[in-house]
Design an enzyme around this catalytic site. Structure first.
Site, mmCIF file in Angstrom:
data_model
loop_
_atom_site.group_PDB
_atom_site.id
_atom_site.type_symbol
_atom_site.label_atom_id
_atom_site.label_comp_id
_atom_site.label_asym_id
_atom_site.label_seq_id
_atom_site.Cartn_x
_atom_site.Cartn_y
_atom_site.Cartn_z
ATOM 1 C CB SER A 78 -2.492 4.945 7.211
ATOM 2 O OG SER A 78 -2.259 5.175 5.943
ATOM 3 C CG ASP B 131 -3.605 -2.815 5.764
ATOM 4 O OD1 ASP B 131 -3.879 -2.864 4.636
ATOM 5 O OD2 ASP B 131 -3.260 -1.900 6.865
ATOM 6 C CG HIS C 28 -5.159 0.721 5.419
ATOM 7 N ND1 HIS C 28 -4.025 0.700 5.906
ATOM 8 C CD2 HIS C 28 -5.194 2.226 4.925
ATOM 9 C CE1 HIS C 28 -3.362 1.802 6.222
ATOM 10 N NE2 HIS C 28 -4.033 2.680 5.665
#
Lengths: 204, 375
Positions: B154, B319, B352
């Site tokens: 991320s 995601d 995610h």
């Protein structure tokens, strides 16, 4: 590729050698449907190529990682939109064509992305295949090891069929090599050859 | 339960950096300190260092536990440890809390020596580039001239990317997981709702809530609840919670009824107790601003021209906040530059948050990749 990988331990496969013979040392290669990455690794070790494999299967992808080659997880059926035109010296499709749905589409993409394409496939016209068909059964052989009901091969063809497709896709065939195990076949190749290799380019 | 592969009990370390930091915003931070942890041993050649960059709510405590502290397992303990995918028997692994954070590095809650009060709203907006600069200072402090790998998921993946662009000679491998080369408008929109939740909380006091001995808890809680929804997938929520009711029947009121409500409120409350709202604002801004292609008229391939590292790019099918499409954009830019890159699109249902999960295929891929890195 990555920092370290042990020297290739792949026993010399005649089909790899046939492809390697066409590759100029140091070339930039895209290997479509690269499987466990052993061809690309072989070409890196023997021809010093820089390359990427393209593979969709998770297990094969992991094997590619372990082989220390570059691999991109991508569905060939969706084309090669992530790759620029004319960005590779050679685009290889080794024994994968017959398992593809969009056969014509992938040939066109190979012609777009590569300066040259190299395609190999099992020759359905091989006499032993013909004998099995005449005797009433779909062939099962060394190059076509599956039964009709479990085969991933949905688009089998003969040398003549592939050459007709090349013409239709505006591909100029530069070289053809036909093999029976590790022997080169010169006489009646469409009958005597088990595996066919073609090197071709875009005909503008 | 004792995990034999854990790095065990860990003690954080601190470094004071007195080299003024020129921030992307134009401001200068005269000095600051960073809190970090290390796992494994730096080898004699100093060639086996791996930097782990954390995401929005992460910190330096990547692996192991703190002495006599319950529930103190590091946030990526399943990935980093002895015999784990990022193997501390081979690698010297570093976790660092980013500048502007709230876990020990200088941040908005720290005392500004110029005023003797917490920075609060005066803490400068920091960017991914700024973080890379501070991490480079830490590397210098530790005597590391080149990282075997810089790894992050991320927002952490953005830092790994920036490392490869800002210090091409100092990164041999960049592992960029569930990241993006820039946020989409939708993604920025989520961040702004989170910020608005915090900034419109009456207890926010323009960011100077420390002086009022209070916290914008409600705002931070809402921000986290919203964020959490976007880190999960519709499928994973359906599987985990469905329409399950806490008390088995509808109550025709507005208290907690559905399990998902209970879960989100719990997550929000927990987070609001642990995280600083100003840090949350800063982290989301760093996400929004990240865009290495910006200096190249939006051409990401041009931005990657300087990169020399080998790259591993990973994305997760479920995601939607950092979708596989975003990762493929990074891959494309690397392919365009004839850079070594491998890319896997890992099938998961966790959204995610997948990058934090111990999905076997995911961990096998990371392990296989790390195994090819020489030390």
């Amino acid at each position: 590729m990555n920092d370290t990988t042990a020297p290739s331990t792949i026993a010399l496969r005649p089909d790899f050698a046939a492809i390697a013979a066409w590759i100029k040392p140091g070339a930039k290669i895209l290997d479509l449907g690269c499987g466990d990455g052993s061809l690309l690794r072989y070409l890196r070790d023997t021809r010093n190529v820089f390359g990427y494999g393209v593979e969709i299967d998770d297990d094969n992808l992991l094997k590619c990682f372990r082989n220390g080659i570059n691999v991109i997880q991508n569905d060939l059926e969706a084309g090669l939109s992530g790759f620029e035109s004319d960005s590779f010296d050679y685009v290889i499709l080794s024994q994968t064509l017959q398992a593809m749905r969009h056969t014509e589409g992938i040939i066109k993409e190979i012609l777009r992305v590569g300066k040259e394409g190299i395609v190999s496939f099992p020759n359905f016209g091989y006499w032993k295949n013909r004998v099995q068909v005449i005797s009433g059964h779909m062939p099962v052989s060394k190059t076509l090891p599956y039964h009709w009901y479990d085969t991933p091969n949905i688009h089998l063809c003969t040398l003549g069929d592939f050459e007709a497709l090349c013409q239709q896709c505006n591909a100029r065939i530069l070289e053809r090599r036909v093999m029976n195990n590790d022997r080169l076949v010169k006489f009646l190749p469409n009958l005597m050859g088990m595996l066919a290799f073609y090197r071709f380019e875009r005909q503008d | 339960m004792q995990d034999s592969k854990s790095v065990g009990v860990i003690t954080p370390q601190y470094v004071q950096i007195s080299t003024p930091l020129q921030l992307k915003s134009g401001l200068v931070l005269d000095s600051y300190h960073l809190v970090y942890e290390t796992y494994g041993q730096l080898n004699a050649a100093r060639s086996n260092a791996v930097l782990i960059c954390h995401a929005l709510s992460g910190n330096h405590h990547v692996a192991g536990v703190y002495a006599e502290t319950e529930k103190s397992l590091g946030w990526w303990d399943n990935m980093v440890g002895s015999g784990k995918p990022i193997d501390t028997n081979r690698f010297f692994v570093i976790g660092v809390n980013n500048l502007g954070g709230c876990h020990g590095s200088t941040g908005p809650a720290s005392i500004d020596i110029k005023t003797g009060k917490p920075y609060g709203a005066t803490f400068p907006v920091v960017t991914v580039e700024d973080w890379v600069e501070t991490q480079a200072q830490l590397a210098e402090h530790l005597g590391i001239e080149q990282f075997a790998a810089v790894v992050g998921g991320s927002l952490g993946g953005m830092q790994a990317m920036q490392w490869a662009l800002d210090y091409p000679e100092k990164v041999r491998h960049a592992l960029i997981i569930a990241a993006a080369a820039k946020l989409t408008a939708q993604n920025i929109a989520f961040n702004d709702v989170a910020r608005q939740a915090i900034m419109t909380d009456q207890e926010f006091y323009g960011g100077n809530y420390y002086a009022y001995n209070t916290l914008p808890r409600r705002g931070l809680r809402l921000a986290r609840m919203l964020g959490h929804i976007t880190y999960l997938s519709d499928d994973s929520m359906a599987t985990k919670f469905g329409r399950n009711l806490r008390n088995g029947e509808l109550s025709f009121g507005f208290d907690v009824e559905f399990e998902i409500e209970s879960y989100l409120r719990y997550q929000g409350d927990k987070f609001a107790d642990l995280f600083d709202a100003n840090s949350y604002l800063l982290m989301t801004k760093a996400l929004d601003y990240f865009n290495p292609a910006d200096a190249y008229d939006g051409d990401l391939s041009a931005a990657f021209r300087v990169a020399k590292a080998n790259f591993l790019i990973l994305s997760f099918t479920s995601d939607w906040r950092f979708s596989p499409e975003r990762s493929r954009e990074i891959v494309k830019a690397l392919l365009d530059n004839k850079i070594n890159v491998s890319y896997a699109e890992i099938t998961t249902s966790h959204g995610h948050d997948s990058f934090l999960m111990a999905t076997p295929h995911y961990h096998r891929l990371v392990r296989a990749y790390m195994d090819t890195i020489s030390t």
